[in-house]
Enzyme design. Structure first.
Site, mmCIF file in Angstrom:
data_model
loop_
_atom_site.group_PDB
_atom_site.id
_atom_site.type_symbol
_atom_site.label_atom_id
_atom_site.label_comp_id
_atom_site.label_asym_id
_atom_site.label_seq_id
_atom_site.Cartn_x
_atom_site.Cartn_y
_atom_site.Cartn_z
ATOM 1 N N HIS A 219 -59.165 10.791 -17.172
ATOM 2 C CA HIS A 219 -60.471 10.633 -16.559
ATOM 3 C C HIS A 219 -60.983 11.927 -15.953
ATOM 4 C CE1 HIS A 219 -60.084 6.636 -17.729
ATOM 5 N NE2 HIS A 219 -60.880 6.088 -16.841
ATOM 6 N N SER A 223 -62.992 10.929 -22.041
ATOM 7 C CA SER A 223 -62.485 10.719 -23.395
ATOM 8 C C SER A 223 -63.065 11.731 -24.363
ATOM 9 C CB SER A 223 -62.868 9.319 -23.883
ATOM 10 O OG SER A 223 -62.350 8.351 -23.000
ATOM 11 N N LYS A 247 -66.276 -3.793 -27.191
ATOM 12 C CA LYS A 247 -65.663 -3.340 -28.429
ATOM 13 C C LYS A 247 -64.141 -3.555 -28.394
ATOM 14 C CE LYS A 247 -65.919 0.485 -31.647
ATOM 15 N NZ LYS A 247 -66.683 1.663 -32.039
ATOM 16 N N ASP A 248 -63.519 -3.260 -27.245
ATOM 17 C CA ASP A 248 -62.073 -3.483 -27.125
ATOM 18 C C ASP A 248 -61.750 -4.968 -27.198
ATOM 19 O OD1 ASP A 248 -61.287 -0.827 -26.952
ATOM 20 O OD2 ASP A 248 -61.589 -0.745 -24.794
ATOM 21 N N GLU A 291 -34.067 -0.880 -35.643
ATOM 22 C CA GLU A 291 -35.344 -1.566 -35.796
ATOM 23 C C GLU A 291 -36.310 -0.677 -36.565
ATOM 24 O OE1 GLU A 291 -35.121 -4.817 -35.169
ATOM 25 O OE2 GLU A 291 -36.451 -4.935 -33.439
HETATM 26 C C1 HEM Z 1 -41.850 -1.453 -22.831
HETATM 27 C C2 HEM Z 1 -41.727 -2.727 -22.886
HETATM 28 C C3 HEM Z 1 -40.597 -3.463 -23.597
HETATM 29 C C4 HEM Z 1 -40.119 -3.300 -24.872
HETATM 30 C C5 HEM Z 1 -40.606 -2.288 -25.913
HETATM 31 C C6 HEM Z 1 -39.043 -4.270 -25.043
HETATM 32 C C7 HEM Z 1 -38.289 -4.443 -26.218
HETATM 33 C C8 HEM Z 1 -37.278 -5.380 -26.401
HETATM 34 C C9 HEM Z 1 -36.611 -5.646 -27.651
HETATM 35 C C10 HEM Z 1 -36.846 -4.921 -28.976
HETATM 36 C C11 HEM Z 1 -35.724 -6.672 -27.434
HETATM 37 C C12 HEM Z 1 -34.800 -7.356 -28.476
HETATM 38 C C13 HEM Z 1 -35.470 -8.610 -28.965
HETATM 39 C C14 HEM Z 1 -34.620 -9.426 -29.901
HETATM 40 O O1 HEM Z 1 -34.264 -8.930 -30.981
HETATM 41 O O2 HEM Z 1 -34.348 -10.559 -29.554
HETATM 42 C C15 HEM Z 1 -35.811 -7.030 -26.055
HETATM 43 C C16 HEM Z 1 -35.053 -8.038 -25.449
HETATM 44 C C17 HEM Z 1 -35.125 -8.386 -24.113
HETATM 45 N N1 HEM Z 1 -36.006 -7.878 -23.169
HETATM 46 FE FE1 HEM Z 1 -37.424 -6.457 -23.514
HETATM 47 N N2 HEM Z 1 -38.891 -5.005 -23.871
HETATM 48 C C18 HEM Z 1 -39.810 -4.535 -22.961
HETATM 49 C C19 HEM Z 1 -39.969 -4.996 -21.679
HETATM 50 C C20 HEM Z 1 -39.124 -5.915 -21.010
HETATM 51 C C21 HEM Z 1 -39.207 -6.290 -19.628
HETATM 52 C C22 HEM Z 1 -40.241 -5.774 -18.643
HETATM 53 C C23 HEM Z 1 -38.182 -7.189 -19.387
HETATM 54 C C24 HEM Z 1 -37.787 -7.928 -18.104
HETATM 55 C C25 HEM Z 1 -38.278 -7.721 -16.966
HETATM 56 C C26 HEM Z 1 -37.495 -7.403 -20.622
HETATM 57 C C27 HEM Z 1 -36.423 -8.284 -20.786
HETATM 58 C C28 HEM Z 1 -35.753 -8.509 -21.973
HETATM 59 C C29 HEM Z 1 -34.679 -9.462 -22.149
HETATM 60 C C30 HEM Z 1 -34.085 -10.390 -21.074
HETATM 61 C C31 HEM Z 1 -34.278 -9.378 -23.497
HETATM 62 C C32 HEM Z 1 -33.142 -10.181 -24.206
HETATM 63 C C33 HEM Z 1 -33.631 -11.478 -24.765
HETATM 64 C C34 HEM Z 1 -33.949 -11.410 -26.235
HETATM 65 O O3 HEM Z 1 -33.283 -10.700 -26.965
HETATM 66 O O4 HEM Z 1 -34.868 -12.107 -26.650
HETATM 67 N N3 HEM Z 1 -38.081 -6.614 -21.590
HETATM 68 N N4 HEM Z 1 -36.776 -6.243 -25.433
#
Ligand code: HEM
Lengths: 430, 286
Positions: A219, A223, A247-248, A291
């Site tokens: 900002h 942009s 638009k968004d 992945e």
């Molecule tokens: C930048 C944001 C985030 C990304 C890119 C991300 C990405 C991922 C990915 C790729 C998995 C594996 C999913 C699977 O194959 O099942 C996962 C699982 C998990 N994430 Fe995240 N996550 C994010 C934010 C969060 C946040 C904020 C929390 C909790 C406060 C969280 C909690 C969990 C938990 C508990 C799992 C295991 C359960 C599962 O596999 O379904 N994630 N996350």
């Protein structure tokens, strides 16, 4: 800061007036994403992805927090806990599939956002800090997603973690102790799973913080836009709200439709079947693949197959990290005074016929088994990748004659700008 | 200063990777890769004739088929394979009522504790129990199966590419070794204790053909003939359900959500047009 013609916030009712006097939060929002932020009037749909990335960050945090309520980071139960979420928790399947596919969509959106930056050279002055913070966000996202994928404790979780942390073992002298320290053991186990969960919970909030800095830094100059010509007068801009909120909003709708198709009808399409097998340290999967969003960098890692002064594995690790870290230097590597690829004929050729196909090859080969011809293809693509950013980009401006730029955004949109002075039409924007 | 360094680094990485390319290409061009029997004679899985009722975005469960598949699991596969993520209460999804579920559960013996002595023992199952494993532990399972542990089947159809088709093809795919294979790979053999099956990645697996004769399982009146193919398709359908009991519910939730989103997106499109048209008279595009 903003342009002098930016609308000023005037509280509409006593409550807002009270709030604005004591804590000018409404003013902050108004000036950030409201009518108080003047935006170039000519943005195309490539400028939608920032807001979309913000949406997916919020979605990941919301679904992640709910998943964390039902999950347990203990190697003996983690896999079963995820199945418990899928089977017994009300709407647990929706939360889990949203989170897993949300991560993929987050990366799709971020890659488009980054490639917008490459094409329009959004990284150039005066937006260097915006770009640098963006690269930091991308690195944090990769770390977050890597650790998240370990949490369900399937076969790919385990072996992916083992391979990626094993990369640190390639570093001379400190490598192996470093790897053991990172994992809390010799192989991924409870210690690794617990710390990954802790960091996976933490990092998204760090990302949210860096996102705020990213927008703050944006900002200051405001942009950029598809012409790359800086804003000159009020007729070049429109207020963010309602123009770009509208638009968004439409862009978000389109992406949500695609997201719903994946989520409800193909939720495992982007996943790997092996991750529905519980982690087993004694049985190595036939092909260990990360992945999809890591594939280009995985292809670069595996392209270095020959020892040359340094061991091949170390070359691979250095190249993989360098492939992203060199983005930090782009603002100083590309010295063309013209921003937009639209007016740079030679740069544009290298972009469309060099970088884009090469990225496609790297994506494809990173997901393919480490066999020929995929390895040879990734080697050629990796060579071009480094040449593109480190050799071609710094040199191309010396050989290139940019096409004439419009005098202003207004002229680009309307065909003429009353304020245009004869002879100023070709001044490059700096 | 930064540009010369960048150019050197860029050339450095590309030269090293191109050297690797040259040596790799040389090896590739000069060395012949040996074809393998697994590579040449592996067959991709295929669906039973007519496919599954649950296929496609509109597919639903064929409850009668799931019940037959459950019967096949119970009478055949359960001798070796556990189903540990499925509880007896989940059988409500197959259309069984409370009484039937109680009876089903009670027909299994699950590990328990003798209320008088506290010793480990077995008791009849309750609806809240999960399907028990046929073996007390992994060592016993391996010992009974030529050192291969029969995997848990709950998630099997999600743990393989084209899972339901794969299970069906595997169960119906125990054929003799084709003559062409022996011709091309005279050394190929199926070690004792393993069984030849072209749908299995390395062509030999430790599971004896579980379904060997038509009518091995007796289906209730009004069901199709229990041929090997029919039983295989039924148990494959059942295992699709065990892997994701919420699959049909998920799709049925998806349609209205999708409808709403498309409607909202169309509205958003016109809203956007409206907003932009009012403020940019004379705009060239959009
Ligand atoms: C930048 C944001 C985030 C990304 C890119 C991300 C990405 C991922 C990915 C790729 C998995 C594996 C999913 C699977 O194959 O099942 C996962 C699982 C998990 N994430 Fe995240 N996550 C994010 C934010 C969060 C946040 C904020 C929390 C909790 C406060 C969280 C909690 C969990 C938990 C508990 C799992 C295991 C359960 C599962 O596999 O379904 N994630 N996350």
């Amino acid at each position: 800061m903003s342009f002098p013609w930016a609308k000023e916030y005037t509280p509409a009712n006593p409550v807002m007036k009270f709030l604005d006097e004591k804590l000018p939060l409404p003013r902050l929002v108004y000036n950030a994403v409201g009518a108080g932020y003047p935006v170039p009037r000519n943005l195309n749909y490539m400028w939608n992805f920032g807001v979309l990335a913000g949406f997916f960050l919020v979605l990941q945090i919301v679904t992640g927090v709910v998943l964390a309520m039902h999950y347990a980071a203990d190697a003996t139960v983690a896999f079963a806990k995820v199945e418990h979420i899928m089977r017994d928790v009300n709407w647990g399947w929706l939360m889990r599939y949203s989170h897993a596919n949300g991560a993929s969509f987050f990366f799709v959106v971020i890659y488009l956002h980054i490639f917008r930056g490459f094409y329009y050279s959004s990284y150039k002055a005066p937006r260097e800090m915006v770009w640098l913070l963006g690269v930091v966000i991308f690195l944090l996202m990769m770390a977050t997603a890597f650790m998240g994928y370990v949490l369900p404790w399937g076969q790919m979780s385990f072996w992916g973690a083992k391979v990626i942390t094993g990369l640190f073992g390639a570093i001379p002298v400190v490598g192996e102790p470093l790897q053991v320290w990172l994992l809390g053991g010799f192989a991924p186990d409870d210690a690794a799973l617990n710390r990954f969960f802790s960091l996976h919970f933490l990092l998204p909030f760090v990302i949210a913080g860096v996102v705020i800095l990213h927008i703050w830094a944006l900002h200051i100059p405001g942009s950029s836009n598809p012409t790359g010509v800086e804003v000159k007068s009020e007729s070049d801009t429109v207020p963010f709200h309602p123009y770009y909120t509208a638009k968004d909003g439409f862009g978000l709708g389109v992406v949500l439709v695609l997201f719903a198709v994946m989520l409800f009808f193909l939720p495992n399409y982007l996943g790997h079947p092996d991750n529905y097998i519980e982690a087993n340290p004694l049985s190595t999967p036939a092909h260990i693949v990360p992945e999809w969003y890591f594939w280009p960098f995985y292809a670069i890692l595996r392209a270095f197959t020959m020892d040359f002064i340094l061991p091949a594995k170390l070359w691979g690790v250095l190249a993989m990290f360098a492939a992203i870290l060199i983005w930090f230097f782009l603002p100083w590597l590309d010295r063309s005074p013209v921003r937009s690829g639209h007016y740079r004929p030679l740069f544009r050729k290298f972009f469309w016929f060099g970088l884009i196909p090469v990225m496609a090859v790297l994506f494809y080969c990173g997901g393919a088994p480490a066999e020929e011809p995929y390895v040879m293809l990734s080697q050629l693509a990796t060579a071009y990748y480094f040449l593109h950013f480190l050799v071609i980009l710094p040199l191309v401006s010396s050989f290139e004659k940019p096409e004439p730029l419009p005098y202003s955004i207004t002229e680009a949109v309307l065909g003429s700008d009353k304020k245009a002075v004869l002879g100023e039409n070709t001044t490059p924007a700096t | 200063m930064i540009r010369p360094i960048a150019i050197l680094v860029g050339l450095g990485f590309s030269i090293v990777v191109l050297l690797a390319f040259v040596t790799g290409a040389y090896t590739w061009a000069t060395e012949e890769t040996q074809p393998t029997a697994e590579h040449e004679f592996h067959i991709a899985p295929h669906a039973p004739e007519g496919g599954f009722a649950h296929d496609g975005p509109l597919g639903t469960w064929d409850v009668a088929q799931l019940q037959r598949g459950y019967q096949v699991y119970k009478e055949v596969c359960a001798a070796c394979h556990s189903l540990k993520y499925v509880a007896f209460r989940d059988l409500a999804g197959l259309g069984y009522d409370e009484g039937q579920i109680k009876a089903e559960a009670a027909s299994y013996q699950v590990p328990g504790i003798d209320p008088n002595t506290g010793e480990a023992t077995f008791r009849p199952g309750l609806p809240t129990d999960y399907f028990p494993s046929p073996y007390p532990n992994a060592v016993a399972a391996a010992a009974a199966n030529n050192n291969a542990i029969p995997p848990d089947l709950s998630l099997m159809t999600k743990a393989r590419h084209h899972g339901p088709e794969y299970v069906y093809s595997l169960l119906t795919g125990y054929d003799a070794i084709p003559a062409e294979l022996t011709q091309e790979f005279p050394d190929f053999e199926t070690p004792t204790g393993l069984y030849f099956n072209q749908y299995f990645p390395n062509l030999n697996l430790a599971m004896a053909p579980p379904l060997t004769t038509d009518g091995q399982v007796t289906y209730a009146e009004g069901n199709p003939q229990p041929t090997i193919r029919q039983m295989s398709a039924d148990v494959a359908a059942f295992l699709t359900w065990t892997a994701e009991p919420k699959m049909v519910e998920r799709r049925q939730t998806g349609w209205p959500v999708l409808g709403f989103l498309i409607f909202a997106t169309i509205l958003a499109f016109f809203a956007k047009k409206q907003v932009w048209s009012s403020a940019t008279p004379g705009r060239k595009d959009d």
